[in-house]
Design a protein around this motif. Structure first.
Motif, PDB file in Angstrom:
ATOM      1  N   ALA A 409       0.853  -1.196   0.000  1.00 53.30           N
ATOM      2  CA  ALA A 409       0.000   0.000   0.000  1.00 53.30           C
ATOM      3  C   ALA A 409       0.889   1.246   0.000  1.00 53.30           C
ATOM      4  N   PHE A 410       0.378   2.301  -0.640  1.00 51.83           N
ATOM      5  CA  PHE A 410       1.126   3.558  -0.731  1.00 51.83           C
ATOM      6  C   PHE A 410       0.328   4.650  -0.030  1.00 51.83           C
ATOM      7  N   GLY A 411       0.002   4.405   1.227  1.00 55.18           N
ATOM      8  CA  GLY A 411      -0.828   5.362   1.955  1.00 55.18           C
ATOM      9  C   GLY A 411      -2.291   4.989   1.805  1.00 55.18           C
ATOM     10  N   ASP A 412      -3.145   5.980   1.580  1.00 57.72           N
ATOM     11  CA  ASP A 412      -4.586   5.681   1.532  1.00 57.72           C
ATOM     12  C   ASP A 412      -4.981   5.005   0.200  1.00 57.72           C
ATOM     13  N   ALA A 413      -6.273   4.599   0.149  1.00 62.24           N
ATOM     14  CA  ALA A 413      -6.750   3.829  -1.006  1.00 62.24           C
ATOM     15  C   ALA A 413      -6.614   4.631  -2.299  1.00 62.24           C
ATOM     16  N   ALA A 414      -6.945   5.921  -2.237  1.00 59.98           N
ATOM     17  CA  ALA A 414      -6.916   6.728  -3.465  1.00 59.98           C
ATOM     18  C   ALA A 414      -5.492   6.828  -3.990  1.00 59.98           C
ATOM     19  N   THR A 415      -4.529   7.036  -3.082  1.00 57.10           N
ATOM     20  CA  THR A 415      -3.130   7.143  -3.526  1.00 57.10           C
ATOM     21  C   THR A 415      -2.658   5.807  -4.090  1.00 57.10           C
ATOM     22  N   THR A 416      -3.015   4.719  -3.403  1.00 61.15           N
ATOM     23  CA  THR A 416      -2.585   3.393  -3.867  1.00 61.15           C
ATOM     24  C   THR A 416      -3.148   3.129  -5.262  1.00 61.15           C
ATOM     25  N   ASP A 417      -4.431   3.427  -5.466  1.00 59.17           N
ATOM     26  CA  ASP A 417      -5.025   3.230  -6.796  1.00 59.17           C
ATOM     27  C   ASP A 417      -4.343   4.107  -7.845  1.00 59.17           C
ATOM     28  N   ALA A 418      -4.004   5.334  -7.432  1.00 62.29           N
ATOM     29  CA  ALA A 418      -3.346   6.252  -8.387  1.00 62.29           C
ATOM     30  C   ALA A 418      -1.966   5.715  -8.775  1.00 62.29           C
ATOM     31  N   VAL A 419      -1.254   5.142  -7.806  1.00 62.79           N
ATOM     32  CA  VAL A 419       0.077   4.580  -8.107  1.00 62.79           C
ATOM     33  C   VAL A 419      -0.075   3.389  -9.062  1.00 62.79           C
ATOM     34  N   ILE A 420      -1.061   2.536  -8.780  1.00 66.26           N
ATOM     35  CA  ILE A 420      -1.273   1.362  -9.648  1.00 66.26           C
ATOM     36  C   ILE A 420      -1.590   1.819 -11.074  1.00 66.26           C
ATOM     37  N   ASP A 421      -2.442   2.815 -11.170  1.00 67.18           N
ATOM     38  CA  ASP A 421      -2.817   3.337 -12.480  1.00 67.18           C
ATOM     39  C   ASP A 421      -1.586   3.899 -13.205  1.00 67.18           C
ATOM     40  N   ALA A 422      -0.774   4.653 -12.455  1.00 63.99           N
ATOM     41  CA  ALA A 422       0.423   5.266 -13.065  1.00 63.99           C
ATOM     42  C   ALA A 422       1.409   4.182 -13.504  1.00 63.99           C
ATOM     43  N   VAL A 423       1.549   3.163 -12.697  1.00 65.67           N
ATOM     44  CA  VAL A 423       2.483   2.076 -13.028  1.00 65.67           C
ATOM     45  C   VAL A 423       2.014   1.348 -14.289  1.00 65.67           C
ATOM     46  N   GLN A 424       0.725   1.100 -14.368  1.00 68.43           N
ATOM     47  CA  GLN A 424       0.211   0.382 -15.544  1.00 68.43           C
ATOM     48  C   GLN A 424       0.404   1.205 -16.809  1.00 68.43           C
ATOM     49  N   ARG A 425       0.288   2.531 -16.682  1.00 62.67           N
ATOM     50  CA  ARG A 425       0.469   3.379 -17.868  1.00 62.67           C
ATOM     51  C   ARG A 425       1.947   3.556 -18.205  1.00 62.67           C
ATOM     52  N   ASP A 426       2.793   3.538 -17.172  1.00 62.84           N
ATOM     53  CA  ASP A 426       4.235   3.705 -17.380  1.00 62.84           C
ATOM     54  C   ASP A 426       4.813   2.609 -18.278  1.00 62.84           C
ATOM     55  N   GLY A 427       4.371   1.361 -18.084  1.00 59.22           N
ATOM     56  CA  GLY A 427       4.755   0.291 -19.012  1.00 59.22           C
ATOM     57  C   GLY A 427       6.010  -0.483 -18.655  1.00 59.22           C
ATOM     58  N   THR A 428       6.760  -0.032 -17.633  1.00 62.84           N
ATOM     59  CA  THR A 428       7.973  -0.786 -17.257  1.00 62.84           C
ATOM     60  C   THR A 428       7.589  -2.169 -16.747  1.00 62.84           C
TER      61      THR A 428
END
Ligand code: PLP
Length: 472
Positions: A409-428
């Protein structure tokens, strides 16, 4: 050899042309597959929006006439390959998708051309023998009773369904009820007990088996997601089906088999274990303690397409007593000869089927006992490394890393979801989301033989960078 002269059939221009064309197409497909593999590591793990949008080319009405197979293959490659999720490199960590071992991949290519139907040995001697050998090796590697019967299935869902159907019919038979003749209407009720963390596919299998989902009794689990032994009911009886788990899909934790199974057996009940990926801990001397006692169960379901890195689709149902398996799955037909030692259509849910055992045979033959253990250990070590890297960067690891799954987890649910979304778009790399005991989490599953320490390090770095970007 044939009693007639085959020359006309073998030398007719049509037959020769068809064979030449097939060979040429298969070779062309292998060449294209090679180019795909060479490029897989250099592209984003998830396909970009343009590649996905381009799939519209396939959404057209079926034309009347033929299209040359070479053109079809070219179109498939041109529009299909870019829209794949790039699993053929080591940075896809979604679900528990596994990867593909080299020997298994190569065997799949050859066996694809064999096109064997192993439902009866006469349909394919080679598929039957390799299926039998591979099934025996799986039982052996997993440390299960040596005379248990394993049968390949399309995946763990159907492996678990097989185990549940076998359990249902066996429990009712012992109570004097013949499901084959009488169905389930009016049958004595079977009590079903699972951990509260049972995988959703278990619930689907229970529904398909006519046992219902609403009447399942769930036992609370601990912080790791394993059944609390002290909360397990002490009044199970001879009509109780208990379903335990080797490898929680979020945490990798396994239930306490040695603490629960003897209690259920003392009362005459049946224990099925869902070990889709976690059962493979038994193949590793370093990890098998985590599933100690799992061999005491009556039936097991697992996958070859997850931790074992056999291509999709491939699961394994294993039943302690072959007679119980046959009671639930055998069928008779006038055109089926009896007397075969291992007629697969009598030992599972399918009649015609893909010769799945060949790929598992190839994987096991190439890797041996040590290679399989090393693969399992390696993916689990990578998972621990992921957790260390992310924890060092300030992320929260929500459960101890038991096997190959990491919950972060990266803090609260909204931040965690935002990180997951960013990671999926990043493509690494690619990892999905889950919810664990009320907390939103990124779930990282390391189950691909292709993953290296460098893949883990660049992936962890990408996650940390995406988190920083989200914070900013
Ligand atoms: C614990 C568990 N059981 C069952 C399944 C279903 O497996 P399959 O997708 O092979 O049917 C999964 C899939 O991830 C799983 O993790």
């Amino acid at each position: 050899m044939s009693t007639v002269d085959l020359t006309p059939a073998l030398t007719s221009p049509r037959a020769l042309a068809a064979t030449r064309e097939r060979i040429s197409l298969v070779t062309e497909a292998a060449r294209r597959a090679g180019s795909y593999l060479a490029g897989a590591a250099h592209r984003p793990v998830a396909p970009g929006p343009d590649a996905v949008a381009a799939l519209d080319v396939f959404r057209r009405p079926l034309q009347d006439g033929r299209i040359d197979a070479r053109e079809v293959l070219a179109e498939l490659d041109a529009f299909g390959s870019p829209a794949t999720v790039a699993q053929a490199q080591g940075r896809f960590f979604g679900f528990v998708n596994g990867g593909v071992d080299n020997a298994a991949a190569a065997a799949a290519v050859l066996a694809g051309q064999w096109d064997q139907n192993p439902s009866l040995p006469v349909g394919s001697p080679v598929a039957s023998v390799l299926d039998e050998v591979a099934a025996g090796w799986v039982v052996d590697l997993l440390g299960l009773p040596h005379d248990a019967t394993a049968t390949f299935t399309p995946g763990a869902t159907l492996a678990n369904l097989t185990g549940i159907l076998v359990a249902r019919d066996a429990l009712l038979a012992r109570a004097g009820w013949d499901v084959h003749e009488r169905g389930l209407f009016g049958a004595p009720p079977i009590r079903v007990v699972t951990g509260e963390e049972a995988h959703v596919s278990i619930l689907k299998a229970l529904r398909l088996a006519g046992l219902g989902v609403g009447r399942v009794e769930t036992v609370p689990t601990d912080a790791r997601g394993a059944v609390r032994v002290e909360a397990f009911p002490d009044d199970t009886d001879a009509l109780t089906l208990v379903i335990l788990q080797a490898g929680n899909v979020n945490t990798g934790a396994s239930d306490d088999f040695a603490g629960i199974i003897p209690r259920v057996h003392d009362a005459g009940g049946w224990v099925h274990v869902d070990g889709a990926f976690g059962l493979w801990a038994a193949a590793s001397p370093a990890l098998r303690e985590q599933v100690a006692g799992v061999e005491l169960a009556d039936s097991w379901g697992t996958d070859a397409h997850k931790q074992l890195n056999v291509p999709y689709d491939s699961g394994v149902a294993i039943v302690r007593e072959r007679a119980d398996l046959e009671r639930a799955t055998a069928m008779q037909a006038a055109y089926v000869a009896s007397g075969d030692a291992r007629p697969l259509m009598q030992l599972g849910l399918q009649m015609s089927q893909r010769a799945r055992g060949i790929e598992t045979w190839a994987m096991l033959a190439a890797n041996g006992r040590d290679g399989v253990a090393e693969l399992i250990d390696r993916t689990c070590a990578h998972a621990r490394r992921f957790a260390e890297r992310l924890e060092a960067a300030g992320a929260e690891i929500l459960a101890p890393v038991a096997l190959n799954q990491v919950l972060v987890a990266f803090g609260d649910a909204a931040t965690t979801d935002a990180v997951i979304d960013a990671v999926q778009r990043d493509g690494t790399m690619w990892a999905g989301a889950s919810t664990w005991k009320g907390r939103r989490a990124m779930r990282i599953s390391v189950s691909d033989q292709a993953t290296t320490r460098d893949d883990v390090d660049v992936s962890a770095a990408a996650i940390v960078a995406c988190w920083a970007a989200v914070r900013d």
